[in-house]
Design a protein around this motif. Structure first.
Motif, PDB file in Angstrom:
ATOM      1  N   THR A 219      -4.249 -15.996   5.485  1.00  0.00           N
ATOM      2  CA  THR A 219      -3.896 -14.846   6.295  1.00  0.00           C
ATOM      3  C   THR A 219      -3.329 -13.792   5.353  1.00  0.00           C
ATOM      4  O   THR A 219      -2.928 -14.096   4.227  1.00  0.00           O
ATOM      5  N   TRP A 220      -3.289 -12.540   5.812  1.00  0.00           N
ATOM      6  CA  TRP A 220      -2.778 -11.493   4.933  1.00  0.00           C
ATOM      7  C   TRP A 220      -2.106 -10.391   5.728  1.00  0.00           C
ATOM      8  O   TRP A 220      -2.352 -10.222   6.914  1.00  0.00           O
ATOM      9  N   VAL A 221      -1.255  -9.676   5.025  1.00  0.00           N
ATOM     10  CA  VAL A 221      -0.490  -8.595   5.630  1.00  0.00           C
ATOM     11  C   VAL A 221      -0.482  -7.407   4.671  1.00  0.00           C
ATOM     12  O   VAL A 221      -0.411  -7.579   3.457  1.00  0.00           O
ATOM     13  N   ALA A 222      -0.595  -6.204   5.236  1.00  0.00           N
ATOM     14  CA  ALA A 222      -0.499  -4.971   4.450  1.00  0.00           C
ATOM     15  C   ALA A 222       0.871  -4.355   4.736  1.00  0.00           C
ATOM     16  O   ALA A 222       1.240  -4.152   5.895  1.00  0.00           O
TER      17      ALA A 222
ATOM     18  N   ALA B  63       0.876  16.188   3.680  1.00  0.00           N
ATOM     19  CA  ALA B  63       0.086  15.751   4.830  1.00  0.00           C
ATOM     20  C   ALA B  63      -1.054  14.829   4.405  1.00  0.00           C
ATOM     21  O   ALA B  63      -1.337  13.830   5.068  1.00  0.00           O
ATOM     22  N   VAL B  64      -1.681  15.142   3.281  1.00  0.00           N
ATOM     23  CA  VAL B  64      -2.798  14.325   2.812  1.00  0.00           C
ATOM     24  C   VAL B  64      -2.332  12.911   2.462  1.00  0.00           C
ATOM     25  O   VAL B  64      -3.048  11.934   2.708  1.00  0.00           O
ATOM     26  N   ASP B  65      -1.137  12.775   1.897  1.00  0.00           N
ATOM     27  CA  ASP B  65      -0.604  11.458   1.551  1.00  0.00           C
ATOM     28  C   ASP B  65      -0.289  10.652   2.804  1.00  0.00           C
ATOM     29  O   ASP B  65      -0.592   9.455   2.881  1.00  0.00           O
TER      30      ASP B  65
ATOM     31  N   ALA C  68      -4.524   5.872   7.191  1.00  0.00           N
ATOM     32  CA  ALA C  68      -5.902   5.380   7.086  1.00  0.00           C
ATOM     33  C   ALA C  68      -5.939   3.970   6.492  1.00  0.00           C
ATOM     34  O   ALA C  68      -6.725   3.129   6.921  1.00  0.00           O
ATOM     35  N   ARG C  69      -5.091   3.698   5.488  1.00  0.00           N
ATOM     36  CA  ARG C  69      -5.062   2.370   4.887  1.00  0.00           C
ATOM     37  C   ARG C  69      -4.524   1.334   5.862  1.00  0.00           C
ATOM     38  O   ARG C  69      -4.990   0.195   5.904  1.00  0.00           O
ATOM     39  N   LEU C  70      -3.527   1.703   6.646  1.00  0.00           N
ATOM     40  CA  LEU C  70      -2.991   0.785   7.660  1.00  0.00           C
ATOM     41  C   LEU C  70      -4.059   0.490   8.711  1.00  0.00           C
ATOM     42  O   LEU C  70      -4.243  -0.665   9.117  1.00  0.00           O
ATOM     43  N   ALA C  71      -4.781   1.514   9.129  1.00  0.00           N
ATOM     44  CA  ALA C  71      -5.862   1.323  10.105  1.00  0.00           C
ATOM     45  C   ALA C  71      -6.966   0.449   9.508  1.00  0.00           C
ATOM     46  O   ALA C  71      -7.533  -0.414  10.194  1.00  0.00           O
TER      47      ALA C  71
ATOM     48  N   ILE D 153       0.834  -1.198   0.000  1.00  0.00           N
ATOM     49  CA  ILE D 153       0.000   0.000   0.000  1.00  0.00           C
ATOM     50  C   ILE D 153       0.871   1.251   0.000  1.00  0.00           C
ATOM     51  O   ILE D 153       1.993   1.253   0.482  1.00  0.00           O
ATOM     52  N   GLY D 154       0.301   2.295  -0.564  1.00  0.00           N
ATOM     53  CA  GLY D 154       0.972   3.585  -0.615  1.00  0.00           C
ATOM     54  C   GLY D 154      -0.038   4.688  -0.427  1.00  0.00           C
ATOM     55  O   GLY D 154      -1.124   4.475   0.113  1.00  0.00           O
ATOM     56  N   SER D 155       0.294   5.861  -0.922  1.00  0.00           N
ATOM     57  CA  SER D 155      -0.586   7.016  -0.727  1.00  0.00           C
ATOM     58  C   SER D 155      -1.657   7.148  -1.803  1.00  0.00           C
ATOM     59  O   SER D 155      -2.488   8.043  -1.738  1.00  0.00           O
TER      60      SER D 155
END
Length: 122
Positions: A50-53, A64-66, A72-75, A27-29
């Motif tokens: 099972t999975w991992v991000a 800041a938005v990135d 947010a994606r990690l959460a 995942i990225g921005s």
């Protein structure tokens, strides 16, 4: 006990509740990371995996938005049952592959950045 038949003369026992696959989503921005996280969770459920991000921080100063989008994606991944990892490295592709190997992932899910001006290659 269930069995997966690889060849008629060989059968491999499989524990019914044990995951057979492990997925890694990078995942990225990008706004598309939200979609990737959801689809990886869906695929993991379908495969009983099972999975991992994973986010690879290259050390580049982000807007800041990135940074907020990445958090947010990690959460989101944690809320959907995934493990989350943030690693620092300058070579994103190599780090993704190294982490997948280290964690014995059977599938890597990545998106397109949309930054390329070349379009699709044949």
């Amino acid at each position: 006990m269930n069995r997966i038949i690889l060849e008629p003369e060989r059968a491999v026992p499989v524990e019914p509740d044990k995951p057979r696959a492990r997925l890694l989503v990078a995942i990225g921005s990008s706004p598309n990371s939200e979609y990737l996280v959801r689809k990886t969770r869906d695929l993991a459920e379908a495969l009983r995996a099972t999975w991992v991000a994973l986010h690879v921080d290259t050390g580049v100063v982000r807007r800041a938005v990135d940074a907020q989008r990445i958090e947010a994606r990690l959460a989101q991944a944690r809320a959907l049952g995934g493990e989350t990892i943030v690693i620092s490295d300058v070579d994103v592709a190599e780090r993704i592959i190294a982490e997948a190997r280290e964690r014995r992932c059977t599938m890597i899910v990545v998106g397109r950045s949309g930054l390329s001006t070349m379009g699709f290659l044949p």
